[in-house]
Write an enzyme that holds these catalytic residues in place. Structure first.
Site, short mmCIF file in Angstrom:
data_model
loop_
_atom_site.label_atom_id
_atom_site.label_comp_id
_atom_site.label_asym_id
_atom_site.label_seq_id
_atom_site.Cartn_x
_atom_site.Cartn_y
_atom_site.Cartn_z
N ARG A 271 0.87 -1.18 0.00
CA ARG A 271 0.00 0.00 0.00
C ARG A 271 0.90 1.23 0.00
NH1 ARG A 271 -2.31 -0.02 6.26
NH2 ARG A 271 -0.51 1.00 7.17
N ASN B 12 -4.93 8.29 3.95
CA ASN B 12 -4.71 7.54 5.20
C ASN B 12 -3.29 7.72 5.67
OD1 ASN B 12 -5.94 5.50 7.07
ND2 ASN B 12 -4.10 4.37 6.49
N GLU B 13 -3.15 8.12 6.90
CA GLU B 13 -1.83 8.19 7.54
C GLU B 13 -0.77 8.73 6.57
OE1 GLU B 13 -1.04 4.32 9.27
OE2 GLU B 13 -2.16 4.87 11.06
N GLU C 237 -8.08 5.27 15.25
CA GLU C 237 -7.67 3.86 15.18
C GLU C 237 -6.89 3.50 16.43
OE1 GLU C 237 -5.46 2.48 11.83
OE2 GLU C 237 -6.54 3.81 10.44
N TRP D 185 2.27 -6.31 13.70
CA TRP D 185 3.56 -5.82 13.23
C TRP D 185 4.53 -5.54 14.36
CZ3 TRP D 185 2.87 -1.32 15.69
CH2 TRP D 185 1.60 -0.76 15.70
N GLU E 160 -2.53 -7.98 6.95
CA GLU E 160 -2.94 -7.75 8.35
C GLU E 160 -3.96 -8.77 8.84
OE1 GLU E 160 -1.62 -3.36 9.28
OE2 GLU E 160 -3.63 -3.40 8.38
N PHE F 31 -3.63 -11.10 10.83
CA PHE F 31 -3.53 -11.39 12.26
C PHE F 31 -3.59 -10.15 13.14
CE2 PHE F 31 -1.57 -15.37 10.59
CZ PHE F 31 -2.61 -16.21 10.99
N HIS F 32 -4.01 -9.03 12.55
CA HIS F 32 -4.23 -7.84 13.38
C HIS F 32 -5.59 -8.03 14.05
CE1 HIS F 32 -3.59 -3.50 14.30
NE2 HIS F 32 -4.90 -3.57 14.46
C1 GLA Z 1 -2.78 1.93 10.49
C2 GLA Z 1 -3.57 1.95 9.21
C3 GLA Z 1 -4.56 0.84 9.14
C4 GLA Z 1 -3.96 -0.45 9.62
C5 GLA Z 1 -3.48 -0.25 11.02
C6 GLA Z 1 -3.01 -1.49 11.73
O1 GLA Z 1 -3.39 2.61 11.50
O2 GLA Z 1 -4.24 3.18 9.03
O3 GLA Z 1 -5.01 0.73 7.83
O4 GLA Z 1 -2.93 -0.82 8.77
O5 GLA Z 1 -2.43 0.69 10.98
O6 GLA Z 1 -1.75 -1.90 11.35
#
Ligand code: GLA
Length: 688
Positions: A129, A167-168, A321, A329, A369, A371-372
């Protein structure tokens, strides 16, 4: 419930507040929802379970570009129509994301220039991504186009109550288009190449440029990079990302979006200067993944939360979040209990959040992700984690009285991205001195003592504060020095840490005895920065130790609190204090051990007459106590019950119980106390 209405257009510069969403929804509760990973039958189960858990807001679409635009220029919105309608029918609002953080693979295949280039010149590829180059015109046009179409379609959809851009933001690109834009940014900043040469100090190592066209981003170089070039590239990168954000924000407004628009910050994130971003978002939103296996993480999380409040000028912010349990991770991925998740969530609310969300609603079966942890684990709703999620939904629904309230603080802590960046450049006195470590070290004793702290930017007015803490302001702008001086002169207490006031905005070391702009205020001046040996140097006058970094100081007009006892600095002052009327200014000219720093901060707190926000909780090791508005949050992270003195009559909003003068807190539990009165609005909510 009809959305709160806004004028049909939002005037330039106006920022719809979070209250536009919370006024009818209450505290926001939910998470990222990624329906493109699931079949429609799963969506229906999701909507039902969300409602049952008290979820009222989900972020949709963050990773949906490839689904919406399967082929260049094609749009498939039908599935999203269905998802939004379904959520709305279940009373769940949507924070709709522009999906621009992850372009479809075809974009990079057809237009490789949209992919970012790392500092080694390697062009990254799709398959993960964030594969976009912020300066790529083609990427920017494609991102704007999809943002516009999304907004045109959903600006007035009744489910959509907030917008979430990208995003981020945190991509760095060293490619040809970044080079072009970096040059423009530099031209804008310096006007002439002579201006740049002066600012970058290019007389050193024969770096003089004849034209902006000769300047390149700091790609791989034979040896150390010019530190001002590196600092400017960081500034540029943050500004370039902000430009990506801003143009989408503007496009949403043009398309008729009247609800708050934001993006998700990442706390003390090194690639974006959130002080410069803060004005661009309508609502400050943050992603927080503290390492719950680290015993100091509650203090460090509190610091980030105080920063978020500071970024919004004290206004409520949104925890967008966090993890229900494990992340996928982290090397030591220890489990996180539902109780801990609840306490961490309530901590954010205590510190100014008007909403608590997670990544993500349903655990992904596939992908990086898988296993998140999630609000709905792979094992389904009959799980401890999901019951914890349901419980938290009930808790938050009872906390309506918190909405819009602020956290009062009389202590300010200065933090600045530019200063952090400049201080971390290689080629410094010691690579072991880290600004963030210092910021945390100065904050933790305040947190331990239950003192409310506002994180402020250098230059911010300090008139409201009785204690100002400056862990490390390597670059100290003139306005910041003026504010600190004015605070000292009116009798506020200052505590200033080492390597402060070292350099100007171009990161050039200031001539004169340091800290040049504050030496007279502090009554101390220095002439040499010194890396201390491993194992540290004992301090005389305190039982402690200086380590990592010390300074050769002279007390010009200050009392010496502690001296270095040995080594190169033996006998020289390490900590000094200068009285100013009713206040005093301390200078801590070394990295010192916890107890020594606590001693300094205790003296400053006592002199400033700043006490714990909730005095009855002071000294209770596992209890975090925060005042927000007239509510008191008590969080007990310990395995034992505790009793907290709290004079007066109160109602615990979480349990509905009335208490007077003392609150009994069970282990791993919390109370949110509201002054008892006849007309409490508890926003009671039934969890099905
Ligand atoms: C970030 C991202 C999410 C996800 C989380 C958890 O916050 O914005 O999409 O990847 O991490 O790893």
């Amino acid at each position: 419930m009809p959305p709160t209405s806004f004028p049909s257009a939002v005037p330039d510069g106006a920022r719809p507040p979070l209250a536009a969403v919370t006024a009818d929804l209450g505290l926001l509760y939910g998470g990222d929802y990624n329906p493109e990973q699931w079949a429609p039958s799963v969506w229906r189960e999701d909507a039902r379970l969300m409602r049952a858990a008290g979820v009222n807001l989900v972020t949709v679409g963050v990773w949906s570009w490839a689904r919406i635009e399967p082929e260049p220029g094609v749009r498939d919105f039908a599935w999203l129509d269905e998802v939004l309608d379904l959520l709305h029918a279940h009373g769940i609002a949507v924070d709709l994301a522009t999906p621009t953080a992850s372009p479809p693979p075809w974009l990079g295949v057809e237009h490789p220039e949209t992919l970012p280039v790392d500092r080694d010149g390697v062009r990254l590829v799709a398959g993960s991504r964030n594969q976009f180059a912020p300066s790529s015109r083609r990427y920017r046009a494609a991102a704007l186009a999809i943002a516009r179409d999304l907004a045109a379609r959903y600006a007035t959809h009744p489910a959509v109550r907030m917008w979430h851009v990208g995003n981020e933001y945190g991509q760095v690109d060293h490619g040809p288009e970044a080079e072009r834009e970096f040059r423009c940014w530099l031209r804008e900043r310096y006007g002439t190449i002579d201006g740049l040469n002066e600012a970058w100090g290019t007389a050193f190592w024969s770096q003089r440029y004849r034209s902006f066209d000769d300047v390149v981003p700091p790609r791989r170089m034979p040896y150390l990079v010019n530190p001002t070039q590196s600092l400017d590239f960081r500034r540029f990168t943050s500004d370039e990302l902000l430009a990506c954000y801003r143009e989408q924000h503007a496009a949403l407004r043009e398309a008729g979006v009247t609800t708050p628009v934001t993006t998700n910050f990442m706390g003390f994130f090194p690639l974006a200067d959130y002080w410069s971003w803060a004005d661009a978002v309508d609502v400050v939103a943050d992603d927080q993944y503290p390492d719950h296996a680290d015993p100091r993480s509650p203090a460090d999380a509190a610091l980030v939360q105080d920063l978020m409040r500071g970024l919004g000028g004290g206004a409520p912010w949104l925890l967008l979040e966090q993890a229900v349990g494990a992340t996928s991770w982290r090397e030591h991925n220890l489990p996180k209990s539902p109780e801990r998740m609840r306490l961490d969530s309530l901590q954010a609310v205590a510190r100014g959040a008007d909403g608590v969300c997670f990544f993500q609603w349903r655990a992904s079966a596939a992908g990086a992700e898988r296993f998140h942890s999630a609000m709905l684990p792979h094992a389904g709703a009959d799980t401890a984690a999901h019951r914890g999620v349901q419980r938290l939904g009930g808790d938050l629904a009872r906390l309506r009285p918190v909405l819009g309230t602020r956290v009062p603080a009389r202590t300010a802590l200065l933090f600045d991205w530019e200063s952090w960046w400049a201080a971390q450049e290689p080629g410094r006195i010691t690579e072991r001195l880290h600004t963030l470590d210092q910021v945390r070290a100065y904050y933790r004793p305040l947190w331990d003592r239950g003192v409310a702290v506002d994180v402020v930017r250098p230059g911010a007015p300090l008139g409201a504060y009785d204690l100002v803490v400056v862990p490390q302001a390597y670059l100290l702008p003139d306005d910041a020095a003026r504010e600190l001086r004015a605070a000292a002169e009116r009798g506020a207490c200052l505590v200033v840490g080492p390597m402060t006031g070292v350099a100007d905005r171009n990161a050039h070391v200031l001539p004169g005895r340091f800290p040049v702009a504050l030496a007279d205020v502090l009554g101390v001046s220095g002439e040499e920065w010194v890396a201390l040996p491993d194992g540290g140097v004992p301090l005389a006058g305190a039982v402690g130790v200086a380590h990592v970094h010390g300074e050769l100081l002279r007390a010009d007009d200050a009392t010496v609190v502690a001296r270095f006892a040995e080594g190169h600095l033996a006998g020289a002052p390490a900590i000094t204090r200068r009285d100013h009327g009713a206040g005093a200014a301390w200078y801590v000219g070394a990295v010192v051990d916890e107890a020594t720093l606590e001693g300094v901060l205790d003296d400053a707190l006592a002199l400033a007459d700043v006490a714990a926000a909730v005095p009855g909780a002071a000294g209770l090791a596992d209890v975090e106590a925060v005042q927000r508005g007239d509510l008191v949050f008590l969080l007990n992270r310990g395995g034992q019950g505790v009793r907290v003195a709290l004079p007066g009559a109160w109602t615990d909003l979480l349990t509905g119980r009335d208490v007077a003068d003392v609150v009994d807190l069970p282990p791993n539990d919390a109370a949110v106390l509201c002054p008892a009165g006849p007309t409490q609005e508890t926003g009671d909510h039934e969890v099905h």
